[in-house]
Design a protein around this motif. Structure first.
Motif, PDB file in Angstrom:
ATOM      1  N   MET A   1      37.899 -14.732 -18.118  1.00 40.09           N
ATOM      2  CA  MET A   1      37.150 -15.572 -19.062  1.00 40.09           C
ATOM      3  C   MET A   1      37.547 -15.247 -20.506  1.00 40.09           C
ATOM      4  SD  MET A   1      34.981 -18.024 -19.179  1.00 40.09           S
ATOM      5  CE  MET A   1      33.733 -18.793 -20.138  1.00 40.09           C
ATOM      6  N   GLY A   2      37.625 -13.950 -20.807  1.00 37.95           N
ATOM      7  CA  GLY A   2      38.014 -13.514 -22.160  1.00 37.95           C
ATOM      8  C   GLY A   2      39.396 -14.031 -22.515  1.00 37.95           C
ATOM      9  N   LEU A   3      40.330 -13.929 -21.551  1.00 37.54           N
ATOM     10  CA  LEU A   3      41.705 -14.387 -21.773  1.00 37.54           C
ATOM     11  C   LEU A   3      41.721 -15.890 -22.044  1.00 37.54           C
ATOM     12  CD1 LEU A   3      44.637 -13.411 -21.726  1.00 37.54           C
ATOM     13  CD2 LEU A   3      44.729 -14.103 -19.339  1.00 37.54           C
ATOM     14  N   PHE A   4      40.901 -16.621 -21.262  1.00 31.26           N
ATOM     15  CA  PHE A   4      40.815 -18.074 -21.414  1.00 31.26           C
ATOM     16  C   PHE A   4      40.374 -18.429 -22.842  1.00 31.26           C
ATOM     17  CE2 PHE A   4      38.352 -22.028 -21.165  1.00 31.26           C
ATOM     18  CZ  PHE A   4      39.292 -22.872 -20.619  1.00 31.26           C
ATOM     19  N   ILE A   5      39.322 -17.741 -23.313  1.00 31.17           N
ATOM     20  CA  ILE A   5      38.808 -18.041 -24.655  1.00 31.17           C
ATOM     21  C   ILE A   5      39.854 -17.697 -25.706  1.00 31.17           C
ATOM     22  CG2 ILE A   5      37.049 -17.376 -26.357  1.00 31.17           C
ATOM     23  CD1 ILE A   5      35.109 -17.148 -23.933  1.00 31.17           C
ATOM     24  N   GLU A   6      40.542 -16.560 -25.522  1.00 35.68           N
ATOM     25  CA  GLU A   6      41.597 -16.192 -26.480  1.00 35.68           C
ATOM     26  C   GLU A   6      42.687 -17.256 -26.538  1.00 35.68           C
ATOM     27  OE1 GLU A   6      43.293 -12.288 -25.967  1.00 35.68           O
ATOM     28  OE2 GLU A   6      41.269 -11.460 -25.992  1.00 35.68           O
ATOM     29  N   GLU A   7      43.090 -17.763 -25.348  1.00 35.85           N
ATOM     30  CA  GLU A   7      44.112 -18.820 -25.308  1.00 35.85           C
ATOM     31  C   GLU A   7      43.660 -20.040 -26.092  1.00 35.85           C
ATOM     32  OE1 GLU A   7      45.496 -20.083 -21.513  1.00 35.85           O
ATOM     33  OE2 GLU A   7      46.652 -18.261 -21.177  1.00 35.85           O
ATOM     34  N   LYS A   8      42.361 -20.389 -25.952  1.00 32.37           N
ATOM     35  CA  LYS A   8      41.847 -21.574 -26.639  1.00 32.37           C
ATOM     36  C   LYS A   8      41.827 -21.344 -28.148  1.00 32.37           C
ATOM     37  CE  LYS A   8      41.937 -22.887 -22.920  1.00 32.37           C
ATOM     38  NZ  LYS A   8      43.234 -23.403 -22.619  1.00 32.37           N
ATOM     39  N   ILE A   9      41.489 -20.113 -28.563  1.00 28.70           N
ATOM     40  CA  ILE A   9      41.501 -19.809 -29.999  1.00 28.70           C
ATOM     41  C   ILE A   9      42.936 -19.900 -30.513  1.00 28.70           C
ATOM     42  CG2 ILE A   9      41.105 -17.983 -31.722  1.00 28.70           C
ATOM     43  CD1 ILE A   9      38.711 -17.103 -29.929  1.00 28.70           C
ATOM     44  N   ASP A  10      43.890 -19.378 -29.737  1.00 31.15           N
ATOM     45  CA  ASP A  10      45.301 -19.463 -30.131  1.00 31.15           C
ATOM     46  C   ASP A  10      45.720 -20.920 -30.286  1.00 31.15           C
ATOM     47  OD1 ASP A  10      45.468 -16.765 -30.060  1.00 31.15           O
ATOM     48  OD2 ASP A  10      46.543 -16.640 -28.150  1.00 31.15           O
ATOM     49  N   LEU A  11      45.299 -21.754 -29.342  1.00 29.91           N
ATOM     50  CA  LEU A  11      45.680 -23.171 -29.400  1.00 29.91           C
ATOM     51  C   LEU A  11      45.081 -23.831 -30.641  1.00 29.91           C
ATOM     52  CD1 LEU A  11      46.948 -25.729 -28.351  1.00 29.91           C
ATOM     53  CD2 LEU A  11      45.057 -25.984 -26.741  1.00 29.91           C
ATOM     54  N   TYR A  12      43.828 -23.498 -30.931  1.00 30.28           N
ATOM     55  CA  TYR A  12      43.189 -24.046 -32.139  1.00 30.28           C
ATOM     56  C   TYR A  12      44.005 -23.667 -33.375  1.00 30.28           C
ATOM     57  CZ  TYR A  12      39.863 -24.611 -35.932  1.00 30.28           C
ATOM     58  OH  TYR A  12      39.283 -24.973 -37.126  1.00 30.28           O
ATOM     59  N   GLU A  13      44.404 -22.393 -33.444  1.00 29.78           N
ATOM     60  CA  GLU A  13      45.202 -21.928 -34.595  1.00 29.78           C
ATOM     61  C   GLU A  13      46.531 -22.678 -34.665  1.00 29.78           C
ATOM     62  OE1 GLU A  13      44.240 -19.964 -36.912  1.00 29.78           O
ATOM     63  OE2 GLU A  13      42.371 -19.276 -36.013  1.00 29.78           O
ATOM     64  N   GLU A  14      47.179 -22.838 -33.498  1.00 29.21           N
ATOM     65  CA  GLU A  14      48.476 -23.536 -33.457  1.00 29.21           C
ATOM     66  C   GLU A  14      48.330 -24.969 -33.973  1.00 29.21           C
ATOM     67  OE1 GLU A  14      50.851 -23.505 -29.812  1.00 29.21           O
ATOM     68  OE2 GLU A  14      49.885 -21.613 -29.291  1.00 29.21           O
ATOM     69  N   ILE A  15      47.219 -25.605 -33.605  1.00 30.79           N
ATOM     70  CA  ILE A  15      47.007 -26.995 -34.036  1.00 30.79           C
ATOM     71  C   ILE A  15      46.715 -27.046 -35.530  1.00 30.79           C
ATOM     72  CG2 ILE A  15      45.410 -28.954 -33.837  1.00 30.79           C
ATOM     73  CD1 ILE A  15      45.323 -28.335 -30.801  1.00 30.79           C
ATOM     74  N   VAL A  16      45.856 -26.159 -35.991  1.00 32.26           N
ATOM     75  CA  VAL A  16      45.490 -26.148 -37.408  1.00 32.26           C
ATOM     76  C   VAL A  16      46.712 -25.801 -38.271  1.00 32.26           C
ATOM     77  CG1 VAL A  16      44.105 -24.905 -39.124  1.00 32.26           C
ATOM     78  CG2 VAL A  16      43.055 -25.699 -37.019  1.00 32.26           C
ATOM     79  N   ASN A  17      47.569 -24.893 -37.765  1.00 33.56           N
ATOM     80  CA  ASN A  17      48.765 -24.501 -38.525  1.00 33.56           C
ATOM     81  C   ASN A  17      49.897 -25.510 -38.426  1.00 33.56           C
ATOM     82  OD1 ASN A  17      47.487 -22.163 -39.169  1.00 33.56           O
ATOM     83  ND2 ASN A  17      48.395 -20.973 -37.498  1.00 33.56           N
ATOM     84  N   GLY A  18      49.736 -26.508 -37.575  1.00 36.85           N
ATOM     85  CA  GLY A  18      50.772 -27.533 -37.430  1.00 36.85           C
ATOM     86  C   GLY A  18      51.897 -27.134 -36.489  1.00 36.85           C
ATOM     87  N   GLN A  19      51.723 -26.011 -35.751  1.00 38.57           N
ATOM     88  CA  GLN A  19      52.765 -25.609 -34.801  1.00 38.57           C
ATOM     89  C   GLN A  19      52.700 -26.460 -33.534  1.00 38.57           C
ATOM     90  OE1 GLN A  19      51.147 -21.465 -35.410  1.00 38.57           O
ATOM     91  NE2 GLN A  19      53.104 -21.035 -34.421  1.00 38.57           N
ATOM     92  N   ALA A  20      51.491 -26.897 -33.184  1.00 37.98           N
ATOM     93  CA  ALA A  20      51.315 -27.749 -32.002  1.00 37.98           C
ATOM     94  C   ALA A  20      50.639 -29.052 -32.426  1.00 37.98           C
ATOM     95  CB  ALA A  20      50.441 -27.039 -30.970  1.00 37.98           C
ATOM     96  N   SER A  21      50.900 -30.101 -31.653  1.00 36.71           N
ATOM     97  CA  SER A  21      50.345 -31.416 -31.993  1.00 36.71           C
ATOM     98  C   SER A  21      49.271 -31.845 -31.000  1.00 36.71           C
ATOM     99  CB  SER A  21      51.445 -32.472 -31.974  1.00 36.71           C
ATOM    100  OG  SER A  21      52.470 -32.125 -32.854  1.00 36.71           O
ATOM    101  N   ILE A  22      48.430 -32.753 -31.483  1.00 40.74           N
ATOM    102  CA  ILE A  22      47.483 -33.440 -30.607  1.00 40.74           C
ATOM    103  C   ILE A  22      48.145 -34.758 -30.209  1.00 40.74           C
ATOM    104  CG2 ILE A  22      45.246 -34.634 -30.544  1.00 40.74           C
ATOM    105  CD1 ILE A  22      44.267 -32.618 -32.666  1.00 40.74           C
ATOM    106  N   ALA A  23      48.101 -35.106 -28.935  1.00 48.62           N
ATOM    107  CA  ALA A  23      48.637 -36.404 -28.509  1.00 48.62           C
ATOM    108  C   ALA A  23      47.484 -37.282 -28.032  1.00 48.62           C
ATOM    109  CB  ALA A  23      49.643 -36.234 -27.384  1.00 48.62           C
TER     110      ALA A  23
END
Ligand SMILES: NC(=O)c1ccc[n+]([C@@H]2O[C@H](COP(=O)([O-])OP(=O)(O)OC[C@H]3O[C@@H](n4cnc5c(N)ncnc54)[C@H](O)[C@@H]3O)[C@@H](O)[C@H]2O)c1
Length: 161
Positions: A1-23
């Protein structure tokens, strides 16, 4: 569960930083305003199978009539009907039609097709949200098996399990 939440926080950061896109997959009355709203804060790829719609959106013509041409013209969305352009997306929102046929049978072919396209683009940690109206169970019983079947990430994970 902890790992899952960390992954989601990482994804949020990637999106906010422009490294990943929303489709946003399906740019009609639901998908287009969603794509425009997200594009104010993140990189957004607007994908629709209709080349005619994409051409109009690229020209800044709002076919829905809900947003206005100026809003569309000034937004930063990458409009495309080429699924290859979904490679950099890690957060997918599916807003394709789910019309009801005669006998009250819902036509799931659009959402099945969209699931195939998204499944082939999934990478580790990606999230898929289905906005389309469906009856209970469609996401788990219809969409997820297609996402899994078409996801190279999932196939590779199975091979190494
Ligand atoms: N319109 C509403 O107020 C509303 C509200 C809540 C939920 N919904 C649900 O949201 C879904 C979409 O509704 P809408 O009104 O935006 O529909 P719409 O017909 O206006 O737009 C759907 C878009 O999806 C595109 N499309 C179809 N298959 C595709 C695919 N495989 N890949 C990419 N694009 C594809 C179509 O070309 C079209 O542009 C429906 O299930 C609807 O029930 C609609």
């Amino acid at each position: 569960m902890g790992l899952f939440i960390e992954e989601k926080i990482d994804l949020y950061e990637e999106i906010v930083n422009g490294q990943a896109s929303i489709a946003v997959v399906g740019l009609g009355y639901v998908g287009l305003p969603l794509a425009v709203a997200f594009s104010k804060k993140a990189k957004v790829i607007g994908f629709d199978l209709s080349e005619r719609k994409i051409t109009e959106y690229q020209k800044g013509i709002d076919l829905t009539g809900d947003l206005g041409n100026t809003v569309l013209h000034d937004c930063s969305i990458q409009f495309t009907s080429d699924s290859n352009n979904l490679e950099n997306a890690k957060f997918f929102i599916v807003a394709v039609p789910t019309p009801v046929q005669s006998g009250n049978i819902p036509d799931l072919t659009y959402i099945q097709n969209a699931s195939q396209i998204v499944g082939s683009k999934l990478t580790k940690g990606a999230i898929v949200v289905f906005e389309s109206t469906v009856y209970p169970g469609v996401t788990e019983d219809v969409c997820i098996p297609i996402l899994e079947a078409d996801s190279w990430f999932f196939i590779i994970r199975l091979l190494y399990q």
